[in-house]
Design an enzyme around this catalytic site. Structure first.
Site, PDB file in Angstrom:
ATOM      1  N   PHE A 137       0.851  -1.187   0.000  1.00  0.00           N
ATOM      2  CA  PHE A 137       0.000   0.000   0.000  1.00  0.00           C
ATOM      3  C   PHE A 137       0.887   1.237   0.000  1.00  0.00           C
ATOM      4  O   PHE A 137       1.761   1.384   0.853  1.00  0.00           O
ATOM      5  CB  PHE A 137      -0.914   0.022   1.229  1.00  0.00           C
ATOM      6  CG  PHE A 137      -1.881   1.179   1.201  1.00  0.00           C
ATOM      7  CD1 PHE A 137      -3.030   1.126   0.421  1.00  0.00           C
ATOM      8  CD2 PHE A 137      -1.630   2.334   1.926  1.00  0.00           C
ATOM      9  CE1 PHE A 137      -3.911   2.198   0.369  1.00  0.00           C
ATOM     10  CE2 PHE A 137      -2.506   3.415   1.881  1.00  0.00           C
ATOM     11  CZ  PHE A 137      -3.655   3.346   1.103  1.00  0.00           C
ATOM     12  N   ASP A 222       9.287   2.881   1.330  1.00  0.00           N
ATOM     13  CA  ASP A 222       8.106   3.603   1.790  1.00  0.00           C
ATOM     14  C   ASP A 222       8.044   3.429   3.310  1.00  0.00           C
ATOM     15  O   ASP A 222       7.633   2.379   3.813  1.00  0.00           O
ATOM     16  CB  ASP A 222       6.856   3.037   1.105  1.00  0.00           C
ATOM     17  CG  ASP A 222       5.576   3.687   1.620  1.00  0.00           C
ATOM     18  OD1 ASP A 222       5.617   4.389   2.643  1.00  0.00           O
ATOM     19  OD2 ASP A 222       4.516   3.471   0.989  1.00  0.00           O
ATOM     20  N   LYS A 251       2.785  10.475   8.068  1.00  0.00           N
ATOM     21  CA  LYS A 251       2.108  10.051   9.289  1.00  0.00           C
ATOM     22  C   LYS A 251       2.665  10.712  10.554  1.00  0.00           C
ATOM     23  O   LYS A 251       2.299  11.834  10.871  1.00  0.00           O
ATOM     24  CB  LYS A 251       2.129   8.525   9.401  1.00  0.00           C
ATOM     25  CG  LYS A 251       1.090   7.844   8.479  1.00  0.00           C
ATOM     26  CD  LYS A 251       0.959   6.390   8.811  1.00  0.00           C
ATOM     27  CE  LYS A 251      -0.006   5.654   7.908  1.00  0.00           C
ATOM     28  NZ  LYS A 251      -1.413   5.876   8.232  1.00  0.00           N
TER      29      LYS A 251
HETATM   30  C1  LIG Z   1       3.053   2.462   3.831  1.00  0.00           C
HETATM   31  C2  LIG Z   1       2.103   3.563   3.482  1.00  0.00           C
HETATM   32  N1  LIG Z   1       2.359   4.341   2.420  1.00  0.00           N
HETATM   33  C3  LIG Z   1       1.556   5.356   2.065  1.00  0.00           C
HETATM   34  C4  LIG Z   1       0.415   5.633   2.788  1.00  0.00           C
HETATM   35  C5  LIG Z   1      -0.479   6.765   2.363  1.00  0.00           C
HETATM   36  O1  LIG Z   1      -0.336   7.833   3.237  1.00  0.00           O
HETATM   37  P1  LIG Z   1      -1.454   8.988   3.260  1.00  0.00           P
HETATM   38  O2  LIG Z   1      -2.724   8.353   3.726  1.00  0.00           O
HETATM   39  O3  LIG Z   1      -0.898  10.004   4.218  1.00  0.00           O
HETATM   40  O4  LIG Z   1      -1.564   9.510   1.880  1.00  0.00           O
HETATM   41  C6  LIG Z   1       0.103   4.844   3.908  1.00  0.00           C
HETATM   42  C7  LIG Z   1      -1.121   5.102   4.676  1.00  0.00           C
HETATM   43  O5  LIG Z   1      -1.626   4.280   5.392  1.00  0.00           O
HETATM   44  C8  LIG Z   1       0.968   3.798   4.264  1.00  0.00           C
HETATM   45  O6  LIG Z   1       0.714   3.011   5.321  1.00  0.00           O
END
Ligand SMILES: Cc1ncc(COP(=O)(O)O)c(C=O)c1O
Length: 399
Positions: A137, A222, A251
């Site tokens: 994700f 990520d 986050k």
């Molecule tokens: C690993 C990872 N990448 C990207 C995101 C996306 O972040 P945002 O919701 O701040 O766009 C998340 C959100 O849960 C995530 O857990």
């Protein structure tokens, strides 16, 4: 009591979420209160965001001070808090340079665009393949859902960005089978978060590093969910000893104030020349002032060491509860990013546990349909932890 209730959500909001029945109105530390004054222990931190708890005094103070100085100035100007935060991130990580955005998805969007542009600059347009992992994700923009490995998020929006390949997570042989000289990047979560708290093995990440070097592809970590102390390390790559070319963070970086960041090296950063990529709000002084304080507090060695001890206590209690209930097939994670996978009999029912916990005054999360996710504040007090675990025991023992 205000005139707004949970029913108002169904009347005026686009129904892309199904929030809990209660409305939080106030939070302090790991405690949250709803409209009726009911108290909850928060084991969610707003999905790994409020890592210093709700409304921490030091951060509130910084926010107040900056709010009276300068909120926003646009990218035609830079600001002292922006530069201070960037300097700290550069000092504390592998990176030489930083770009600020407003969310995790935007940080990943920037990372993917940078990887493609770097490949164009150095090798030509044919080097555009991105390798990503099934169940991963990376956010909800069209590029990031397309790179993410979950059809339920990416399908139904028309044509997707092309040349993206998905292979099984933790499977180096599968990567070797698809990587070639036209691969510009491999993107990976050191621990897959949304799909069930699945840690990468050290050998897998090391293997990715080697194979990316071999094919002159960039390795993107990520760390939107794993970063800023969540695993007990400032960034998870530090635990694995594998250094990426690009790292994304969001986050917890702002403890709830929206901010994201993309970190990289001098050489790669050159491909984002003036005008190539941008954002109106990214790096605004208010967000950066808050995030600088967050980084100060969380990157402290003693603070990080304490997370490990809290994690052990949490895990121990989960194992003990599992002995009593037999509910979990697996308990896993790092630091305070913890997943408990339900046994077959309860598959698909994780969100029912979340509702039950809320009735007991406890906020918990799911990670996919079969996994309960726990991500309390990193500075949770012994008392809050004990109380939350007691409520968790009540919840699990009443199933
Ligand atoms: C690993 C990872 N990448 C990207 C995101 C996306 O972040 P945002 O919701 O701040 O766009 C998340 C959100 O849960 C995530 O857990």
């Amino acid at each position: 009591m205000t005139q707004y209730t949970r029913d108002t959500f169904d009347q005026v909001m686009i129904q892309n979420y199904v929030p809990a029945q209660f409305l939080p109105v106030r939070g302090k530390g790991c405690r949250v209160w709803d409209q009726e004054g009911n108290e909850y222990i928060d084991f969610t931190s707003g999905i790994a965001v409020n890592s210093l708890g709700h409304c921490p005094d030091e951060i509130v103070e910084v926010l107040k001070q900056q709010s009276e100085k300068l909120w926003h100035s646009s990218n035609w100007f830079t600001s002292e808090p922006t530069l201070a935060l960037a300097t700290k991130l550069v000092e504390k990580t592998f990176a030489d340079r930083v770009m600020f955005v407003n969310s995790g998805a935007e940080a990943n969007e920037a990372a993917l665009k940078l990887a493609r542009r770097y490949a164009v600059d150095h090798f030509g347009y044919q080097k555009s393949k991105i390798i990503a992992f099934k169940q991963s994700f990376h956010g909800r923009t069209l590029f990031t859902v397309s790179v993410g490995g979950q059809a339920k998020y990416s399908d139904g929006f028309g044509p997707k960005p092309a040349d993206i390949v998905h292979v099984p997570f933790n499977d180096l042989a599968a990567v070797k089978a698809v990587i070639d000289e036209n691969t510009c990047a491999v993107i990976v979560e050191p621990i897959q978060g949304e799909s069930g708290i699945l840690p990468a093995s050290e050998s897998f990440l090391q293997g990715l590093r080697e194979i990316c070097d071999q094919y002159q592809a960039l390795l993107i970590f990520d760390e939107v969910q794993t970063g800023v102390g969540r695993t007990g390390h400032f960034y998870a790559y530090m635990k694995y000893g594998v250094v990426p070319d690009i790292l994304t963070s969001a986050k917890a970086l702002g403890n709830g104030f929206p901010i994201g960041a993309m970190l990289t090296t001098n050489e790669i950063a050159k491909s984002f020349a003036p005008g190539v990529h941008g954002t109106t709000f990214g790096g605004n002084p208010l967000a950066c002032a808050v995030a600088e304080k967050v980084v100060d507090l969380i990157s402290d060695t003693q603070f990080l060491q304490k997370i490990q001890r809290t994690s052990e206590q949490f895990m121990q209690k989960l194992h003990q509860l599992n002995h009593q209930t037999g509910l979990f097939k697996d308990i896993r994670g790092e630091g305070l990013l913890i997943g408990a996978e339900l046994v077959e009999q309860y598959h698909g029912k994780a969100s029912e546990f979340v509702k039950k916990a809320a009735e007991n005054g406890l906020m918990i999360l799911v990670a996919g349909p079969n996994v309960l996710r726990f991500a309390p504040a990193l500075n949770i007090s012994d008392e809050e932890l004990a109380l939350g675990l007691e409520k968790l025991a009540d919840t699990l023992l009443s199933v």
